[in-house]
Motif scaffolding. Structure first.
Motif, short mmCIF file in Angstrom:
data_model
loop_
_atom_site.label_atom_id
_atom_site.label_comp_id
_atom_site.label_asym_id
_atom_site.label_seq_id
_atom_site.Cartn_x
_atom_site.Cartn_y
_atom_site.Cartn_z
N GLY A 147 -4.66 6.21 -12.09
CA GLY A 147 -3.33 6.53 -12.60
C GLY A 147 -2.24 5.57 -12.15
N GLN A 148 -2.61 4.57 -11.36
CA GLN A 148 -1.63 3.64 -10.82
C GLN A 148 -1.60 2.35 -11.65
OE1 GLN A 148 0.45 4.73 -8.55
NE2 GLN A 148 -0.72 6.64 -8.42
N GLU A 149 -0.55 1.57 -11.47
CA GLU A 149 -0.36 0.33 -12.22
C GLU A 149 -0.43 -0.89 -11.30
OE1 GLU A 149 3.43 0.99 -14.12
OE2 GLU A 149 2.49 2.14 -15.74
N PRO A 150 -0.57 -2.09 -11.89
CA PRO A 150 -0.58 -3.31 -11.08
C PRO A 150 0.65 -3.37 -10.16
CG PRO A 150 -1.24 -3.84 -13.31
CD PRO A 150 -0.79 -2.39 -13.31
N GLY A 151 0.39 -3.84 -8.94
CA GLY A 151 1.44 -3.91 -7.92
C GLY A 151 1.36 -2.74 -6.95
N PHE A 152 0.67 -1.66 -7.34
CA PHE A 152 0.51 -0.49 -6.47
C PHE A 152 -0.32 -0.87 -5.25
CE2 PHE A 152 -2.16 3.15 -5.20
CZ PHE A 152 -1.17 4.05 -4.84
N LYS A 153 0.16 -0.48 -4.07
CA LYS A 153 -0.55 -0.71 -2.81
C LYS A 153 -0.77 0.62 -2.12
CE LYS A 153 1.42 -5.29 -1.94
NZ LYS A 153 2.15 -6.12 -0.98
N THR A 154 -1.93 0.75 -1.48
CA THR A 154 -2.22 1.97 -0.74
C THR A 154 -3.18 1.66 0.40
OG1 THR A 154 -2.95 4.29 -0.94
CG2 THR A 154 -4.19 2.65 -2.20
N SER A 155 -3.16 2.53 1.38
CA SER A 155 -4.13 2.50 2.48
C SER A 155 -4.72 3.90 2.55
CB SER A 155 -3.45 2.18 3.81
OG SER A 155 -2.89 0.89 3.78
N PHE A 156 -6.03 3.98 2.76
CA PHE A 156 -6.66 5.29 2.87
C PHE A 156 -7.94 5.17 3.70
CE2 PHE A 156 -7.96 3.22 -1.03
CZ PHE A 156 -9.33 3.38 -1.08
N THR A 157 -8.37 6.31 4.19
CA THR A 157 -9.56 6.38 5.03
C THR A 157 -10.57 7.31 4.39
OG1 THR A 157 -8.26 5.98 7.03
CG2 THR A 157 -10.40 7.07 7.33
N LEU A 158 -11.83 6.88 4.37
CA LEU A 158 -12.91 7.71 3.86
C LEU A 158 -13.84 8.09 5.01
CD1 LEU A 158 -13.94 5.85 0.56
CD2 LEU A 158 -12.26 7.68 0.87
N ALA A 159 -14.05 9.38 5.17
CA ALA A 159 -15.02 9.87 6.15
C ALA A 159 -16.42 9.50 5.67
CB ALA A 159 -14.88 11.39 6.28
N PRO A 160 -17.40 9.47 6.56
CA PRO A 160 -18.76 9.11 6.14
C PRO A 160 -19.25 9.89 4.92
CG PRO A 160 -18.67 9.17 8.51
CD PRO A 160 -17.33 9.69 8.01
N ALA A 161 -18.95 11.19 4.85
CA ALA A 161 -19.40 12.00 3.71
C ALA A 161 -18.84 11.52 2.39
CB ALA A 161 -19.02 13.47 3.94
N ASP A 162 -17.66 10.88 2.42
CA ASP A 162 -17.03 10.37 1.20
C ASP A 162 -17.33 8.89 0.99
OD1 ASP A 162 -15.83 12.82 0.57
OD2 ASP A 162 -14.15 12.40 1.92
#
Length: 184
Positions: free
Chosen positions: A50-65
């Motif tokens: 759902g995001q567009e070019p230029g969008f920046k994010t940081s996220f963490t995935l647990a081992p299960a994900d």
């Protein structure tokens, strides 16, 4: 254009595991994937959907994900005779840390890592190298565009799961009858 199902999405990313950079896109060479075809981890795709070019994010995935937990049953002792080539054991590939492509009795391909070499057996780990790891991502969407038939074939097919689909499905006017929305 937004990152959504059946769009070609290009991202720059950095993956950090245990405080160390484990993987990253190279400058000028973003990771390209067709959204919604299962090429990337589902939670990774969800983070940019759902995001567009230029969008920046940081996220963490647990081992299960990410790549799952370590499965103890995936660490096995194999007789050295499994590693015979031309009548003798291929000792040059049998060292701790060596990654050896193998197949199981059903013909499924997998990569094993040598954990220990004994006199008569070799301990192999068939867990994904990132199993049990927490994955930390920094991602920037570089571009989003419509998918072309050439994109689908270069990415390993349309992802519809139809055994009939191949290059002929994507030729103008050709229809294998699969009814796949990716193909037709």
């Amino acid at each position: 254009m937004k990152a959504e199902k059946n769009k070609m999405v290009a991202v720059n990313y950095t993956l950090t595991v245990d405080g160390q950079i484990a993987d990253r896109s190279q400058p000028g060479h973003p990771l390209e994937f067709v959204m919604g075809t299962g090429m990337l981890l589902p939670k990774f795709e969800a983070a940019v959907e759902g995001q567009e070019p230029g969008f920046k994010t940081s996220f963490t995935l647990a081992p299960a994900d990410g790549y799952g937990e370590v499965v103890p049953e995936a660490v096995v002792d194999l007789p050295k005779t499994v590693f015979m080539m031309d009548g003798k054991v291929a000792d040059e590939i049998l060292f701790v840390g060596s990654q050896i492509p193998m197949s199981d009795s059903a013909g499924n391909r997998m990569l094993g890592v040598v954990k220990e070499v004994g006199e008569e057996s070799v301990k192999m780990d068939f867990n994904h190298p990132m199993a049990g790891k927490t994955l930390n991502f920094e991602v920037e969407i570089v571009s989003v565009r419509d998918v072309t038939p050439e994109d689908l074939m270069s990415q390993g097919g349309c992802g519809c799961g139809c055994d009939e689909c191949g290059d002929h499905c994507h030729d103008e006017g050709d229809d294998c009858g699969c009814g796949c929305e990716h193909c037709h």
